[in-house]
Design an enzyme around this catalytic site. Structure first.
Site, PDB file in Angstrom:
ATOM      1  N   CYS B  81      -8.834 -89.900  55.397  1.00 49.61           N
ATOM      2  CA  CYS B  81      -9.816 -90.985  55.383  1.00 49.61           C
ATOM      3  C   CYS B  81     -11.233 -90.428  55.509  1.00 49.61           C
ATOM      4  O   CYS B  81     -11.686 -89.726  54.616  1.00 49.61           O
ATOM      5  CB  CYS B  81      -9.499 -92.025  56.451  1.00 49.61           C
ATOM      6  SG  CYS B  81     -10.236 -93.617  56.054  1.00 49.61           S
ATOM      7  N   HIS B 186      -4.381 -93.765  55.116  1.00 45.82           N
ATOM      8  CA  HIS B 186      -3.980 -93.278  56.430  1.00 45.82           C
ATOM      9  C   HIS B 186      -2.490 -92.984  56.459  1.00 45.82           C
ATOM     10  O   HIS B 186      -1.698 -93.857  56.799  1.00 45.82           O
ATOM     11  CB  HIS B 186      -4.286 -94.339  57.495  1.00 45.82           C
ATOM     12  CG  HIS B 186      -5.731 -94.488  57.818  1.00 45.82           C
ATOM     13  ND1 HIS B 186      -6.359 -93.722  58.765  1.00 45.82           N
ATOM     14  CD2 HIS B 186      -6.667 -95.313  57.310  1.00 45.82           C
ATOM     15  CE1 HIS B 186      -7.627 -94.077  58.837  1.00 45.82           C
ATOM     16  NE2 HIS B 186      -7.843 -95.029  57.963  1.00 45.82           N
ATOM     17  N   GLU B 188      -0.906 -91.437  58.573  1.00 46.00           N
ATOM     18  CA  GLU B 188      -0.403 -91.532  59.944  1.00 46.00           C
ATOM     19  C   GLU B 188      -0.091 -92.975  60.310  1.00 46.00           C
ATOM     20  O   GLU B 188       0.509 -93.243  61.356  1.00 46.00           O
ATOM     21  CB  GLU B 188      -1.397 -90.917  60.949  1.00 46.00           C
ATOM     22  CG  GLU B 188      -2.627 -91.743  61.273  1.00 46.00           C
ATOM     23  CD  GLU B 188      -3.718 -91.668  60.236  1.00 46.00           C
ATOM     24  OE1 GLU B 188      -3.473 -91.147  59.127  1.00 46.00           O
ATOM     25  OE2 GLU B 188      -4.822 -92.162  60.532  1.00 46.00           O
TER      26      GLU B 188
END
Lengths: 268, 209
Positions: B81, B186, B188
């Site tokens: 990001c 993202h 994650e």
């Protein structure tokens, strides 16, 4: 963890970490965790709780409740929170939201827009668990939140909260037309088909629900549930984003994540 | 194998560390330049404003150590990001120059009421053009990731485009420049797709050692 009705009557659901773990297994798009008691207590976000929730959460986690300073926001982001909701903290002054937006970017900041029908049937903006009314039109408040630096608006319909009688699509449309940032509609979903309305008919970027995903049956027994992906894809078909599709490759799905076997059964 | 996760001022480091740990690999959060010496690879997550992040990295002396790792030692670097954006020359978002390891600049997404296009681009979206790309291996027919950003990397800005997504226009969902990888979404926070991507990156790092 509780589910409210009209932002007041509370039904106990269970331990927050367990509930989030379940939603995570159901692969929800996003989870919004609101600590509705935090502001009154005045101690700020319960970081320990947020940490344990965030560790279970493999989808974006948005947190709201008891924000006092930009420092609170920083701690939350470090803990694994994607976006922070500002509600009571900005009931009279939007400065804190603006400051946080400058430091973390608008995409991290959510303005909560809580709307309640007054005794005379008009729509009023409220804060602090609907205990406090803000002067002015709903659309003025929506624009003020965007101008102050909110990258998203969480529209919460207090009157329909927990009623499960459907979203107020007129309200949703009014807000989405007033701003250019994404609006998430929350409050009223009674059946899974309701989820389409805010997105397909009222310009919302997302539909949020609480009761629909935690209760089952007339008696409102607690049952954490979420529709299967296929159901949602079909429901929202006209609004599917167009994107480049790669040519079909081998049909292997990503391996299930360790410790996250899909839950058994998922009743409608 | 030690993966160093850099704190670019404010970042979702914990989620990244958790993802790496789930693959049974050691991940360390680093704040000081010397901590990078033992890195097999660096992950640069990021949340926040471009200028604030670059200023913080420069003032904390991580700037030189990171550039040395990326450009001289040439270990794999994964920017996520804002982290991806910092790797390039700059962004319309701020006035600070980025690291400049990757050519090109990030531009602002434009909202469009008619097309119901809102900014930030926030939500899950499909990433295409991923055939044959190492880090997208094993994702099945269609991979989805969570996006939350207002600036984008154009397809012709200079780096190898590594996955394409669409929000009003086609833009780079990721880029690659030799040992450097950047992703706008993202991973994650992208459930099993993100988990798979991290696994692929870690496998890549193992080969590179």
């Amino acid at each position: 963890m509780v589910k409210t009705r009209g932002f007041s009557k509370k039904t106990y659901l269970g331990d927050p970490v367990n509930v989030i773990n379940l939603f995570n297994r159901f692969e929800v798009d996003e989870i919004v965790l609101l600590d509705i008691g935090a502001t009154a207590k005045g101690d700020g976000p319960d970081l320990e709780l947020v940490e344990s929730v965030a560790d279970e959460c493999w989808v974006p986690l948005t947190y709201g409740g008891g924000i006092r300073s930009v420092y609170d926001v920083e701690n939350l982001v470090k803990t694994g929170v994607e976006k922070v909701v500002f509600g009571s903290a900005i009931s009279s002054d939007l400065t804190l939201l603006t400051e946080a937006s400058k430091s973390f970017g608008v995409q991290c900041i959510v303005g909560s827009l809580d709307v309640k029908r007054t005794f005379f049937g008009k729509r009023a903006v409220v804060t602090n668990n609907a205990g406090f009314k803000i002067k002015g039109q709903v659309t003025d408040r929506a624009r003020a939140l965007e101008d102050a630096g909110a990258g998203e608006i969480l529209l919460q319909d207090v009157s329909r909260d927990g009623e499960m009688k459907g979203y107020d699509l007129d309200l949703v449309q009014m807000v989405t037309e007033a701003v250019s940032v994404p609006v998430v509609a929350c409050g009223g979903a009674g059946k899974r088909a309701d989820l389409a309305g805010p997105i397909l008919d009222a310009g919302a970027s997302a539909s949020a629900a609480g009761s629909l995903f935690v209760f089952s049956g007339e008696e409102r027994g607690v049952l954490i549930n979420f529709p299967e992906r296929k159901f949602l894809e079909d429901l929202l078909a006209p609004a599917q984003k167009s994107a480049h599709r790669s040519t079909p490759g081998p049909t292997t799905e990503p391996a299930p994540m360790p410790g996250l076997r899909p839950p058994l059964g998922n009743s409608e | 194998m030690t993966i160093c996760v850099v704190n670019s001022g404010v970042a979702n480091v914990r989620s990244v560390v958790n993802m790496v740990k789930r693959h049974k690999v050691l991940a360390k959060i680093v704040d000081a330049p010397e901590e990078l010496d033992e890195a097999s690879a660096v992950i640069l997550p990021g949340v926040g404003s471009y200028d604030a992040a670059m200023k913080r990295l420069r003032s904390g002396n991580l700037y030189a150590a990171l550039t040395q790792a990326a450009m001289e030692r040439r270990i794999p670097v994964l920017g996520l990001c804002l982290g991806m954006q910092l790797m390039a020359e700059g962004s319309e978002e701020g006035e600070q120059p980025g690291f400049g390891w990757v050519p090109g600049r990030f531009l602002r997404l434009t909202a469009n009421a008619q097309q119901k296009l809102r900014v930030p681009h926030m939500g899950w979206n499909v990433v295409g053009n991923t055939d044959g790309l190492e880090l997208y291996k094993g994702m099945g027919e269609e991979c989805r990731f969570y996006f939350d950003h207002s600036y984008y990397y154009p397809l012709d800005a200079g780096a190898e485009v590594y996955g394409v997504s669409h929000h009003g226009l086609d833009f780079a969902a990721g880029f690659r420049f030799e040992n450097l990888f950047g992703f706008q979404f993202h991973p994650e926070k992208s459930h099993r797709f993100g988990f798979q991507l991290f696994g692929n990156f870690l496998a890549h790092v193992e080969q590179a050692i």
